[in-house]
Design a protein around this motif. Sequence first.
Motif, PDB file in Angstrom:
ATOM      1  N   PRO A 170       0.815  -1.236   0.023  1.00 22.82           N
ATOM      2  CA  PRO A 170       0.026   0.103  -0.062  1.00 22.82           C
ATOM      3  C   PRO A 170       0.739   1.185  -0.047  1.00 22.82           C
ATOM      4  O   PRO A 170       0.387   2.261  -0.649  1.00 22.82           O
ATOM      5  N   TYR A 171       1.922   1.332   0.606  1.00 26.81           N
ATOM      6  CA  TYR A 171       2.767   2.430   0.655  1.00 26.81           C
ATOM      7  C   TYR A 171       3.353   2.898  -0.952  1.00 26.81           C
ATOM      8  O   TYR A 171       3.168   3.937  -1.404  1.00 26.81           O
ATOM      9  N   ASP A 173       1.567   1.719  -3.648  1.00 29.27           N
ATOM     10  CA  ASP A 173       0.297   1.914  -4.230  1.00 29.27           C
ATOM     11  C   ASP A 173       0.074   3.574  -3.961  1.00 29.27           C
ATOM     12  O   ASP A 173      -0.242   4.248  -4.867  1.00 29.27           O
ATOM     13  N   TYR A 174       0.322   4.062  -2.754  1.00 32.79           N
ATOM     14  CA  TYR A 174       0.121   5.530  -2.479  1.00 32.79           C
ATOM     15  C   TYR A 174       0.948   6.249  -3.229  1.00 32.79           C
ATOM     16  O   TYR A 174       0.570   7.407  -3.797  1.00 32.79           O
ATOM     17  N   ARG A 178      -2.045   6.711  -6.629  1.00 28.67           N
ATOM     18  CA  ARG A 178      -3.390   7.287  -6.069  1.00 28.67           C
ATOM     19  C   ARG A 178      -3.604   8.590  -7.224  1.00 28.67           C
ATOM     20  O   ARG A 178      -2.895   8.646  -8.185  1.00 28.67           O
ATOM     21  N   THR A 196      -6.044  -2.025  -1.671  1.00 27.00           N
ATOM     22  CA  THR A 196      -5.371  -0.982  -1.257  1.00 27.00           C
ATOM     23  C   THR A 196      -6.472  -0.127  -1.647  1.00 27.00           C
ATOM     24  O   THR A 196      -6.616   0.053  -2.849  1.00 27.00           O
ATOM     25  N   LEU A 198      -7.714   3.964  -2.183  1.00 24.51           N
ATOM     26  CA  LEU A 198      -6.940   5.209  -2.234  1.00 24.51           C
ATOM     27  C   LEU A 198      -8.033   6.207  -2.809  1.00 24.51           C
ATOM     28  O   LEU A 198      -8.336   6.340  -3.802  1.00 24.51           O
ATOM     29  N   CYS A 202      -5.845  11.732  -1.889  1.00 22.65           N
ATOM     30  CA  CYS A 202      -5.645  11.318  -0.470  1.00 22.65           C
ATOM     31  C   CYS A 202      -4.301  11.715   0.124  1.00 22.65           C
ATOM     32  O   CYS A 202      -3.577  11.757  -0.701  1.00 22.65           O
ATOM     33  N   LYS A 203      -4.295  11.721   1.498  1.00 22.24           N
ATOM     34  CA  LYS A 203      -3.125  11.727   2.391  1.00 22.24           C
ATOM     35  C   LYS A 203      -2.748  10.272   2.891  1.00 22.24           C
ATOM     36  O   LYS A 203      -4.015   9.285   2.634  1.00 22.24           O
ATOM     37  N   ARG A 204      -1.898   9.994   3.241  1.00 24.34           N
ATOM     38  CA  ARG A 204      -1.355   8.585   3.439  1.00 24.34           C
ATOM     39  C   ARG A 204      -2.147   7.929   4.521  1.00 24.34           C
ATOM     40  O   ARG A 204      -2.716   6.724   4.509  1.00 24.34           O
ATOM     41  N   VAL A 207      -5.380   5.876   3.700  1.00 28.24           N
ATOM     42  CA  VAL A 207      -5.342   4.703   3.112  1.00 28.24           C
ATOM     43  C   VAL A 207      -5.702   3.649   3.628  1.00 28.24           C
ATOM     44  O   VAL A 207      -5.621   3.664   4.838  1.00 28.24           O
ATOM     45  N   ILE A 381       2.557   2.081   5.873  1.00 30.86           N
ATOM     46  CA  ILE A 381       1.341   2.639   6.452  1.00 30.86           C
ATOM     47  C   ILE A 381       0.808   2.187   7.604  1.00 30.86           C
ATOM     48  O   ILE A 381      -0.060   0.944   7.458  1.00 30.86           O
TER      49      ILE A 381
END
Length: 402
Positions: A170-171, A173-174, A178, A196, A198, A202-204, A207, A381
């Motif tokens: 996910p990190y 992915d962010y 996003r 994940t 998003l 978005c901010k982390r 998530v 995250i």
Amino acid sequence: MKPASGLQRLLSKDEFLAVGLMSGTSMDGIDAALVQMDAGLEQSNIELVAFKTRPYPEELKDNLMELATGQECTAEDIALLQTSVAVGFANCFFELMRTAGMDSEDVDFIGSHGQTVAHAPPSSGRGHEIAGTLQLGPPGMIAALTGITTVGDFRVGDIALGGQGAPLSPYADYLLRRSENVNRIILNIGGIANLTYLPRNCKREAVIAFDTGPGNMVLDALFRALYPTKGSYDQAGENARRGEPSKELVDKFLTHPYFENAPPKTSGHREFGTPFAWEFLSQGKERGLKREDILASAASLTARSIAGAIEEFVQPRGEVDEVYLSGGGARNKAITNELEALLEPVQVRPIDDLGIPAEAKEAVDFAVLARETLLVRKNVISSATGASKETILGTIALGSDL
């Protein structure tokens, strides 16, 4: 003034050529991605230069699966498997570089996930408070074999801080996927399926990410049992698509307690490994299902558990406009056709549309996570893993290049 060390020179670069190495819970083999990337934090420019998959030798795959499913082994067996996996990862690295037509010395670093054979996160029903995780193929061995600085052992730091040790993608992915305008889910269907979420712009901390349950793990085990001469998995879901899923059978297995547990949560062989698959097979046979119907039911279990997780744990938090699929399950039409019907009118697309082939996605992600480790940036995250705080995950093993 002292001259800069090799590591200092590496960390002062604005662009990197890196390799990500990955093998998932399906244990099909090793994925290697050669990636060109910059050092940017909030928006990273990533280019996939080359990709290679190297299947495990059958004996090694069998030994790893036996270890992961709890069959008896000795400490010496585990030590030998550590080396075998590291050698396999190193060989895959060199095969990738030959495929790319490039010199291995051009690579700045390797990010290696290793091979998970045990994952016992907090609150996994073991009756005690100690958690743990084990990925074979230590980064020190890979660095020694390749000569390239290697980052690995990503999961253990999160476990130490009370987290699930997963999901880690996910990190990445962010950072990479996003959107400013669209509410997006990145769904990886490997041995285990994980998503994940998003939200747009978005901010982390916004998530959401967790394992939804089985991806290909149950399907692959059933296919090998039902079609022993046809390979290790159902290509494109061809056999499952010939069958008719049993709603009764799927409904029964959707009562597994994992599905109702709220995130953060992760799963693996403990929840959905061989014993689960054998029970599914037994229940299918008791109902008089043909082998293609049993496969179709397993594919439906994956699709329905994913759709149920989105409905219960994501949509109450925000709208979903589109879902991008990665992992081997993204090519399984028995899964994806039902998933598209269940999620309609949400658009379901292959992650290839975002510029990375579905099979390469996780290997790319671990190259990105390794970059963050080397640049001393927090690369997890904690709201997704449940850890007490965010930290810098990964162990750095220096290569002879430095």
